[in-house]
Design an enzyme around this catalytic site. Sequence first.
Site: not given
Ligand SMILES: *Cc1c(COP(=O)(O)O)cnc(C)c1O
Length: 398
Positions: A93, A115, A382
């Site tokens: 993010k 948000e 992610s």
């Molecule tokens: C917020 C988040 C997601 C999901 O958000 P996307 O916009 O679909 O990438 C996935 N993995 C983590 C670790 C997150 O914090």
Amino acid sequence: MLYKELISHIQGRYGEFGGMYVPEILMAPILELIKVWNNAKVDNIFNQTLNLILKNYAGRPTVLTEVPTFAAMINGPRVFLKREDLLHTGAHKLNNALGQCLLAKKMGKTRVIAETGAGQHGVAVAAAAAHLGLTCVVYMGSKDMQRQAPNVSRMKLMGASVISVEQGSATLKDAVNQALRDWSESFVDTHYCLGSALGPHPFPEIVAEFQSVIGRECHKQSQDLIGSDPDLVIACIGGGSNAIGIFSGFLNNKKVRMIGVEAGGHGRLLGEHAARFATATCGVLHGCYTYVLQDQYGQIASTASISAGLDYPAIGPQHAHLYKSKRVEYVSASDQEALSALKLLAKSEGIICALESAHALAHLIKIAPDLSKDHSVVVSLSGRGDKDLPQLMNSGVI
Ligand SMILES: *Cc1c(COP(=O)(O)O)cnc(C)c1O
């Protein structure tokens, strides 16, 4: 730019999806944002400044790690993880938060609003705003503030104000509504830093572009480690930003198979999951025409997932288009499957990933035995799982 097919959009259309379904009052800040963004994306100084911040503050590039023990345990092909869990603040993010905060400064704004659901985007924006000297206000559902108390403290420590949203279900979609309301009154000095590849144009394009650094790095690292593009790329999908970020590095190569994994939650009924493509019905949410979970009257359905980051009733318009054009496959993994995947990766490789990312691993575990052993798979990791420890303890995993 993202990739060939997506360039041809007019006013943020990806096929029939996207657009800007916003009240008239929001057209002023949106048109201003489009103008500045069109200028910034081709501005060398802007891009160089962002790249330096990503390198020296955020810790890019993140590594691509091969995980042979995990691969052997799932009887699978070669597996590589793109390690966004190693990015500052613990998830992808921050790529977007830093990009948008820099854009806010370019627009002459002094305040950013955001948000947040689980708090990951809120933490990223609070960090980016502190680093770049902007005032930061984060809207968060009161229910989420209770569930994610440590992230509320992190945001406050970095100087952000966190505003509790009591309306509606007191979760993410209500926080988005409040942030949009704030923006309609404050856009003279305020930028709305939206957290995923969602919402009205130009946000899906902006967020996808800021996350495309994942795909660019991963493309280069694949050449070094595998000697070619991978055969398969898998990513979890909440709004879709980490997925579109990594996919964008390979979309032009038709030989690369791609799979997006949604939250299957704990059941198949409406309200028990966040798998938008399970029902595949179209509608408008937060300014964007896309696939949404809704009841027979078009009211937005409630959603459920063990991972707050995947728990959202709409999906980004680029993914809607990639689904309809069949370039990317979309599937779901359940809460239980994600928990098992997280546990297996932690034990076999010493990496505790976020529950969101574990959904991508869970699908790989399902299909691994059917994949050719000499194939290479890249999974978007992610984020890291520290934030999920309370959830893991509640689920009896530890
Ligand atoms: C917020 C988040 C997601 C999901 O958000 P996307 O916009 O679909 O990438 C996935 N993995 C983590 C670790 C997150 O914090």
